[in-house]
Write a protein that holds these residues in place. Structure first.
Motif, PDB file in Angstrom:
ATOM      1  N   GLY A 217       0.630  -1.145  -0.166  1.00 32.72           N
ATOM      2  CA  GLY A 217      -0.009  -0.165  -0.037  1.00 32.72           C
ATOM      3  C   GLY A 217       1.017   1.323   0.087  1.00 32.72           C
ATOM      4  O   GLY A 217       0.076   2.366   0.215  1.00 32.72           O
ATOM      5  N   HIS A 218       2.166   1.270  -0.393  1.00 31.67           N
ATOM      6  CA  HIS A 218       2.838   2.332  -0.262  1.00 31.67           C
ATOM      7  C   HIS A 218       3.253   2.696  -1.851  1.00 31.67           C
ATOM      8  O   HIS A 218       3.910   2.716  -2.404  1.00 31.67           O
ATOM      9  N   ARG A 219       1.962   3.276  -2.363  1.00 26.10           N
ATOM     10  CA  ARG A 219       2.130   3.683  -3.856  1.00 26.10           C
ATOM     11  C   ARG A 219       3.157   4.625  -4.030  1.00 26.10           C
ATOM     12  O   ARG A 219       3.889   4.658  -5.389  1.00 26.10           O
ATOM     13  N   ASP A 220       3.466   5.571  -3.150  1.00 21.66           N
ATOM     14  CA  ASP A 220       4.403   6.770  -3.448  1.00 21.66           C
ATOM     15  C   ASP A 220       5.941   6.000  -3.803  1.00 21.66           C
ATOM     16  O   ASP A 220       6.566   6.720  -4.372  1.00 21.66           O
ATOM     17  N   ILE A 221       5.957   5.016  -2.792  1.00 24.51           N
ATOM     18  CA  ILE A 221       7.469   4.261  -2.760  1.00 24.51           C
ATOM     19  C   ILE A 221       7.528   3.588  -4.264  1.00 24.51           C
ATOM     20  O   ILE A 221       8.555   3.632  -5.127  1.00 24.51           O
ATOM     21  N   ALA A 222       6.367   2.793  -4.772  1.00 23.26           N
ATOM     22  CA  ALA A 222       6.355   2.347  -5.915  1.00 23.26           C
ATOM     23  C   ALA A 222       6.672   3.252  -7.116  1.00 23.26           C
ATOM     24  O   ALA A 222       7.364   2.714  -7.936  1.00 23.26           O
ATOM     25  N   GLU A 223       5.902   4.251  -7.103  1.00 19.46           N
ATOM     26  CA  GLU A 223       5.852   5.250  -8.268  1.00 19.46           C
ATOM     27  C   GLU A 223       7.471   5.781  -8.348  1.00 19.46           C
ATOM     28  O   GLU A 223       7.984   5.934  -9.331  1.00 19.46           O
ATOM     29  N   GLY A 224       7.955   6.159  -7.043  1.00 18.96           N
ATOM     30  CA  GLY A 224       9.261   6.511  -7.041  1.00 18.96           C
ATOM     31  C   GLY A 224      10.472   5.947  -7.738  1.00 18.96           C
ATOM     32  O   GLY A 224      11.167   6.095  -8.359  1.00 18.96           O
ATOM     33  N   LEU A 225      10.088   4.551  -7.146  1.00 21.75           N
ATOM     34  CA  LEU A 225      11.325   3.592  -7.585  1.00 21.75           C
ATOM     35  C   LEU A 225      10.890   3.263  -9.330  1.00 21.75           C
ATOM     36  O   LEU A 225      11.914   3.090  -9.849  1.00 21.75           O
ATOM     37  N   THR A 226       9.778   3.140  -9.685  1.00 21.97           N
ATOM     38  CA  THR A 226       9.475   2.809 -11.187  1.00 21.97           C
ATOM     39  C   THR A 226      10.134   4.179 -11.927  1.00 21.97           C
ATOM     40  O   THR A 226      10.853   3.589 -12.877  1.00 21.97           O
ATOM     41  N   TYR A 227       9.875   5.453 -11.506  1.00 20.60           N
ATOM     42  CA  TYR A 227      10.578   6.478 -12.117  1.00 20.60           C
ATOM     43  C   TYR A 227      12.010   6.537 -12.176  1.00 20.60           C
ATOM     44  O   TYR A 227      12.413   6.765 -13.268  1.00 20.60           O
ATOM     45  N   ARG A 228      12.771   6.026 -10.958  1.00 21.16           N
ATOM     46  CA  ARG A 228      14.155   6.019 -10.940  1.00 21.16           C
ATOM     47  C   ARG A 228      14.596   4.915 -12.052  1.00 21.16           C
ATOM     48  O   ARG A 228      15.551   5.104 -12.527  1.00 21.16           O
ATOM     49  N   LEU A 229      13.978   3.764 -11.874  1.00 17.42           N
ATOM     50  CA  LEU A 229      14.563   2.797 -12.562  1.00 17.42           C
ATOM     51  C   LEU A 229      14.229   2.993 -14.327  1.00 17.42           C
ATOM     52  O   LEU A 229      15.345   2.638 -14.913  1.00 17.42           O
ATOM     53  N   ARG A 230      13.348   3.587 -14.527  1.00 15.25           N
ATOM     54  CA  ARG A 230      13.000   3.607 -15.946  1.00 15.25           C
ATOM     55  C   ARG A 230      14.104   4.987 -16.368  1.00 15.25           C
ATOM     56  O   ARG A 230      14.427   4.709 -17.432  1.00 15.25           O
ATOM     57  N   LYS A 231      14.185   5.802 -15.551  1.00  9.68           N
ATOM     58  CA  LYS A 231      15.270   6.788 -15.730  1.00  9.68           C
ATOM     59  C   LYS A 231      16.621   6.314 -16.073  1.00  9.68           C
ATOM     60  O   LYS A 231      17.476   6.731 -17.077  1.00  9.68           O
ATOM     61  N   GLU A 232      16.855   5.225 -15.386  1.00 14.69           N
ATOM     62  CA  GLU A 232      18.326   4.781 -15.542  1.00 14.69           C
ATOM     63  C   GLU A 232      18.261   3.679 -16.353  1.00 14.69           C
ATOM     64  O   GLU A 232      19.391   2.944 -16.595  1.00 14.69           O
ATOM     65  N   GLY A 233      17.186   3.356 -17.179  1.00 17.01           N
ATOM     66  CA  GLY A 233      17.155   2.292 -18.090  1.00 17.01           C
ATOM     67  C   GLY A 233      16.995   0.886 -17.702  1.00 17.01           C
ATOM     68  O   GLY A 233      17.539   0.052 -18.441  1.00 17.01           O
ATOM     69  N   LYS A 234      16.603   0.798 -16.574  1.00 11.80           N
ATOM     70  CA  LYS A 234      16.558  -0.512 -15.862  1.00 11.80           C
ATOM     71  C   LYS A 234      15.071  -1.179 -15.869  1.00 11.80           C
ATOM     72  O   LYS A 234      15.092  -2.301 -15.180  1.00 11.80           O
ATOM     73  N   LEU A 235      14.220  -0.367 -16.583  1.00 13.43           N
ATOM     74  CA  LEU A 235      12.767  -1.170 -16.769  1.00 13.43           C
ATOM     75  C   LEU A 235      12.438  -0.735 -18.046  1.00 13.43           C
ATOM     76  O   LEU A 235      12.885  -0.213 -18.800  1.00 13.43           O
TER      77      LEU A 235
END
Length: 235
Positions: A217-235
């Motif tokens: 239920g920690h959507r902010d963390i999930a979204e933050g991690l997703t943003y970072r990993l996409r930005k780094e080309g890891k997703l």
């Protein structure tokens, strides 16, 4: 007068047996019972002093030769661990300064004093334990897992400075960043990520830190991690 083949008188035999048993009691006490009773009493006194932060009582017991590494019976926790749980920091300091103290003594579940200090966010205690050679890296759960789980960022940084393995895996392959994500500690997640934690790793269930954050239920963390990993080309 009894014949040679007559049976011995039962009352006489019973009386002699009782006298023999009573004569043996002191030997039994001195040979085994008394030490075990004394040992149990010393352990009780030791943990009473620890729980109530009784430095004077503890020093007296140590001067009598009581082992500073005694483990309490219910969970097998050392005096150092119990002192941390009970916030008996004066006793903690005395124990830590004892020559024969084992700072890496484990409770039955594998907890160490450094792990408990990390979970409780007790940074001075963690620093003191590290100064005495507390083990940072070990198989399974680590102090970094515990610090991440409680969001103790100061201790996370302290452990990383002392070469804590940032992607340490528990028995079910849970990493510290997964623990921080599960507990909802967004700043700890960011701290670990900035320090090089691999958020793409999966636990035994095939879940990443992003998955765990979403399920918890920690959507902010999930979204933050997703943003970072996409930005780094890891997703």
């Amino acid at each position: 007068m009894k014949s040679a083949g007559a049976k011995p008188d039962s009352a006489l035999l019973s009386s002699r047996l009782r006298r023999h048993c009573l004569a043996c009691v002191p030997a039994l006490v001195l040979g085994g019972l008394l030490p075990s009773m004394a040992s149990a009493s010393a352990r009780d006194d030791f943990f009473h002093a620890v729980r109530f932060d009784d430095v004077r009582g503890l020093r007296s017991l140590l001067a009598q030769g009581v082992d500073p590494n005694l483990a309490e019976p219910s969970r097998g926790e050392s005096g150092l661990i119990v002192a941390l749980r009970e916030k008996s920091m004066k006793v903690f300091a005395v124990l830590l300064d004892t020559q024969d103290i084992d700072v890496n003594a484990q409770a039955r579940n594998g907890d160490t004093a450094l792990m408990i200090a990390s979970y409780l966010g007790n940074e001075p205690a963690a620093e003191a334990l590290l100064a005495r050679g507390a083990q940072v890296n070990r198989p399974g759960w680590t102090a970094l897992h515990y610090a991440a789980a409680s969001g103790s960022d100061g201790i996370v940084q302290l452990l990383l400075k002392n070469s804590a393995y940032i992607n340490a895996e528990s028995p079910n392959k849970t990493t510290p960043i997964m623990m921080a994500a599960y507990m909802g500690h967004i700043q700890t997640v960011k701290l670990l990520l900035d320090a090089g934690a691999d958020a793409t790793l999966k636990n035994e269930l095939g879940l990443t830190a992003i998955d765990i954050a979403q399920k918890s239920g920690h959507r902010d963390i999930a979204e933050g991690l997703t943003y970072r990993l996409r930005k780094e080309g890891k997703l």
